[in-house]
Enzyme design. Structure first.
Site, PDB file in Angstrom:
ATOM      1  N   HIS A  47       0.882  -1.207  -0.079  1.00 25.89           N
ATOM      2  CA  HIS A  47       0.062  -0.004  -0.096  1.00 25.89           C
ATOM      3  C   HIS A  47       0.822   1.086  -0.025  1.00 25.89           C
ATOM      4  O   HIS A  47       2.069   1.089  -0.050  1.00 25.89           O
ATOM      5  CB  HIS A  47      -1.131  -0.076   1.176  1.00 25.89           C
ATOM      6  CG  HIS A  47      -0.136  -0.108   2.679  1.00 25.89           C
ATOM      7  ND1 HIS A  47       0.662   0.590   3.140  1.00 25.89           N
ATOM      8  CD2 HIS A  47      -0.159  -1.337   3.424  1.00 25.89           C
ATOM      9  CE1 HIS A  47       0.864   0.153   4.057  1.00 25.89           C
ATOM     10  NE2 HIS A  47       0.569  -1.094   4.598  1.00 25.89           N
ATOM     11  N   GLY A  49       1.986   3.429   2.193  1.00 23.43           N
ATOM     12  CA  GLY A  49       3.087   3.021   3.273  1.00 23.43           C
ATOM     13  C   GLY A  49       4.139   2.536   2.749  1.00 23.43           C
ATOM     14  O   GLY A  49       5.205   3.111   2.989  1.00 23.43           O
ATOM     15  N   HIS A  50       4.127   1.390   2.166  1.00 23.30           N
ATOM     16  CA  HIS A  50       5.173   0.627   1.562  1.00 23.30           C
ATOM     17  C   HIS A  50       5.859   1.550   0.530  1.00 23.30           C
ATOM     18  O   HIS A  50       7.288   1.636   0.380  1.00 23.30           O
ATOM     19  CB  HIS A  50       4.810  -0.735   0.916  1.00 23.30           C
ATOM     20  CG  HIS A  50       4.272  -1.779   1.947  1.00 23.30           C
ATOM     21  ND1 HIS A  50       2.863  -2.151   2.013  1.00 23.30           N
ATOM     22  CD2 HIS A  50       4.759  -2.529   3.033  1.00 23.30           C
ATOM     23  CE1 HIS A  50       2.811  -2.902   3.202  1.00 23.30           C
ATOM     24  NE2 HIS A  50       3.870  -3.154   3.401  1.00 23.30           N
ATOM     25  N   GLN A  74       7.082 -15.094  12.604  1.00 25.28           N
ATOM     26  CA  GLN A  74       6.730 -13.944  13.564  1.00 25.28           C
ATOM     27  C   GLN A  74       5.337 -13.928  13.900  1.00 25.28           C
ATOM     28  O   GLN A  74       4.767 -13.117  14.364  1.00 25.28           O
ATOM     29  CB  GLN A  74       7.259 -12.592  12.713  1.00 25.28           C
ATOM     30  CG  GLN A  74       6.483 -12.257  11.352  1.00 25.28           C
ATOM     31  CD  GLN A  74       6.968 -10.960  10.786  1.00 25.28           C
ATOM     32  OE1 GLN A  74       8.174 -11.049  10.259  1.00 25.28           O
ATOM     33  NE2 GLN A  74       6.288  -9.802  10.978  1.00 25.28           N
ATOM     34  N   LEU A 197      -2.208   3.383   7.416  1.00 21.12           N
ATOM     35  CA  LEU A 197      -2.291   2.266   6.393  1.00 21.12           C
ATOM     36  C   LEU A 197      -1.733   1.072   7.031  1.00 21.12           C
ATOM     37  O   LEU A 197      -0.600   1.161   7.640  1.00 21.12           O
ATOM     38  CB  LEU A 197      -1.665   2.787   4.957  1.00 21.12           C
ATOM     39  CG  LEU A 197      -2.275   4.183   4.425  1.00 21.12           C
ATOM     40  CD1 LEU A 197      -1.653   4.455   3.156  1.00 21.12           C
ATOM     41  CD2 LEU A 197      -3.820   4.013   4.212  1.00 21.12           C
ATOM     42  N   SER A 198      -2.134   0.005   6.657  1.00 25.09           N
ATOM     43  CA  SER A 198      -1.959  -1.367   6.847  1.00 25.09           C
ATOM     44  C   SER A 198      -2.519  -2.309   6.013  1.00 25.09           C
ATOM     45  O   SER A 198      -3.691  -2.483   5.778  1.00 25.09           O
ATOM     46  CB  SER A 198      -2.199  -1.663   8.409  1.00 25.09           C
ATOM     47  OG  SER A 198      -2.010  -3.005   8.823  1.00 25.09           O
TER      48      SER A 198
HETATM   49  P1  AMP Z   1       4.730  -4.983   6.610  1.00 22.20           P
HETATM   50  O1  AMP Z   1       4.668  -5.491   5.032  1.00 22.20           O
HETATM   51  O2  AMP Z   1       3.311  -4.702   7.372  1.00 22.20           O
HETATM   52  O3  AMP Z   1       5.618  -5.926   7.257  1.00 22.20           O
HETATM   53  O4  AMP Z   1       5.477  -3.715   6.436  1.00 22.20           O
HETATM   54  C1  AMP Z   1       6.817  -3.612   5.760  1.00 22.20           C
HETATM   55  C2  AMP Z   1       6.984  -2.279   6.020  1.00 22.20           C
HETATM   56  O5  AMP Z   1       6.347  -1.186   5.813  1.00 22.20           O
HETATM   57  C3  AMP Z   1       7.418  -1.852   7.692  1.00 22.20           C
HETATM   58  O6  AMP Z   1       8.728  -1.391   7.619  1.00 22.20           O
HETATM   59  C4  AMP Z   1       6.377  -1.049   7.875  1.00 22.20           C
HETATM   60  O7  AMP Z   1       6.676  -0.239   9.157  1.00 22.20           O
HETATM   61  C5  AMP Z   1       6.101  -0.187   6.900  1.00 22.20           C
HETATM   62  N1  AMP Z   1       4.610   0.498   6.803  1.00 22.20           N
HETATM   63  C6  AMP Z   1       3.917  -0.440   7.223  1.00 22.20           C
HETATM   64  N2  AMP Z   1       2.559   0.441   7.171  1.00 22.20           N
HETATM   65  C7  AMP Z   1       3.144   1.875   7.110  1.00 22.20           C
HETATM   66  C8  AMP Z   1       2.490   2.876   6.977  1.00 22.20           C
HETATM   67  N3  AMP Z   1       1.406   3.334   7.061  1.00 22.20           N
HETATM   68  N4  AMP Z   1       3.338   4.075   6.896  1.00 22.20           N
HETATM   69  C9  AMP Z   1       4.716   3.885   6.820  1.00 22.20           C
HETATM   70  N5  AMP Z   1       5.089   2.745   6.718  1.00 22.20           N
HETATM   71  C10 AMP Z   1       4.530   1.616   6.708  1.00 22.20           C
END
Ligand code: AMP
Length: 295
Positions: A47, A49-50, A74, A197-198
């Site tokens: 998304h 964020g990534h 994890q 975002l998540s």
């Molecule tokens: P994930 O795929 O959820 O393991 O996240 C991968 C990377 O993206 C991690 O470093 C997260 O902290 C970062 N990340 C996830 N959500 C966000 C967001 N809303 N804003 C910025 N970085 C994010």
């Protein structure tokens, strides 16, 4: 110029590697050109964020590698490993558009060759926040990030501030294990209504999605009170917890932690940096968020 003489711009080509051998070969090619490498580890379902992390990596380095791997180590036994969103083709297409050079998308067997793993023990940085409620979570993250850092040897790795405890623990690992990687923390990207975002936000029902920004609003309210002089925020926090619970959240934690040690504080002092952080469930979806406070 005739069409035949137009060659693809190398910057526009994306290599997708699913094996360690392919990845190493692709990295050798990058290093042969004396290019620096930026690395963004993810679990996919990408998304904005990534992509903000990818943009930072692109600004800081010559070639960007994104890993997409839902890391079994994890996830706890009752967590969402099986249902975690997986959309590799869509992610690869989006990485191509974003100008990523390499996507590393291994399967489980490529990263773990049997069912018992070595582990990395984490001391006090794991005692509170997500470390307290998700046993083995950060050990699992360190295991995979350690493997990926060893394989890729990036110059820079970008992580989101959203997972702030993860960043602090990884910084410590880099220091103690001499990975020699610059760790960059990227700001939290949010929807218009403030929800961080998540990839897990897709689990939310329509009603839950409406309620979900409440977590950030509570953090913002507490932040404002602290900035305007409340230096013992315990009661304030308890009140916000009650409000969130009344809206349907089940609170895991909501508190102020020191940035350095990640331990909770009761009295805030000037010239210190704090993390105001919360984790809460809406139904089965676990939301986390935080705000950095510098007094
Ligand atoms: P994930 O795929 O959820 O393991 O996240 C991968 C990377 O993206 C991690 O470093 C997260 O902290 C970062 N990340 C996830 N959500 C966000 C967001 N809303 N804003 C910025 N970085 C994010």
């Amino acid at each position: 110029m005739s069409k035949d003489t137009v060659f693809p711009d190398p910057a526009d080509t994306l290599t997708v590697c699913t094996s360690v051998d392919e990845l190493k070969k692709a990295i050798r090619n990058i290093r042969a050109g004396n290019q620096t490498i930026g690395f963004v580890p993810t679990m996919g379902a990408l998304h904005e964020g990534h992509f903000s992390l990818i943009d930072i990596a692109k600004q800081k380095t010559d070639a960007v590698i994104v890993s997409i791997f839902v890391n079994p180590a994890q996830f706890g036994p009752n967590e969402d490993f099986d249902s975690y969103p997986r959309q590799l083709q869509e992610d690869v297409d989006a990485c191509k558009k974003a100008g990523v050079d390499i996507v590393f998308a291994p399967d489980r067997d490529e990263m773990y060759d049997d069912s018992t793993y070595l582990s990395i023990k984490i001391d006090t940085l794991n005692d509170y926040m997500c470390g307290a409620s998700r046993p083995g979570f950060f050990e699992g993250i360190l295991l995979i990030v350690n493997k990926l850092f060893n394989l890729i040897e990036p110059d820079v790795a970008v992580f989101g501030q959203k997972d702030i405890q993860q960043i602090q623990i990884i910084r410590q690992m880099v220091k103690e294990f001499n990975h020699g990687v610059e760790i960059v923390a990227a700001p939290i990207q949010r929807a218009n209504d403030g929800l961080a975002l998540s990839s897990r936000n897709t689990y939310l029902t329509r009603d839950q999605r409406t309620v979900a920004p409440g977590l950030f609003r509570s953090l913002q309210y507490i932040e404002q009170q602290i900035i305007s002089g409340v230096n013992e925020p315990k009661l304030l926090i308890e009140h916000q917890k009650d409000e969130l619970e009344a809206k349907g959240f089940e609170i895991d934690y909501l508190n102020v932690f020191t940035e350095k040690t990640l331990s909770p504080v009761t009295t805030l002092s000037k010239d210190e940096r704090y993390i105001l952080a919360g984790a809460a469930y809406l139904g089965k979806t676990r939301l986390i968020d935080n705000i950095l406070i510098e007094l």
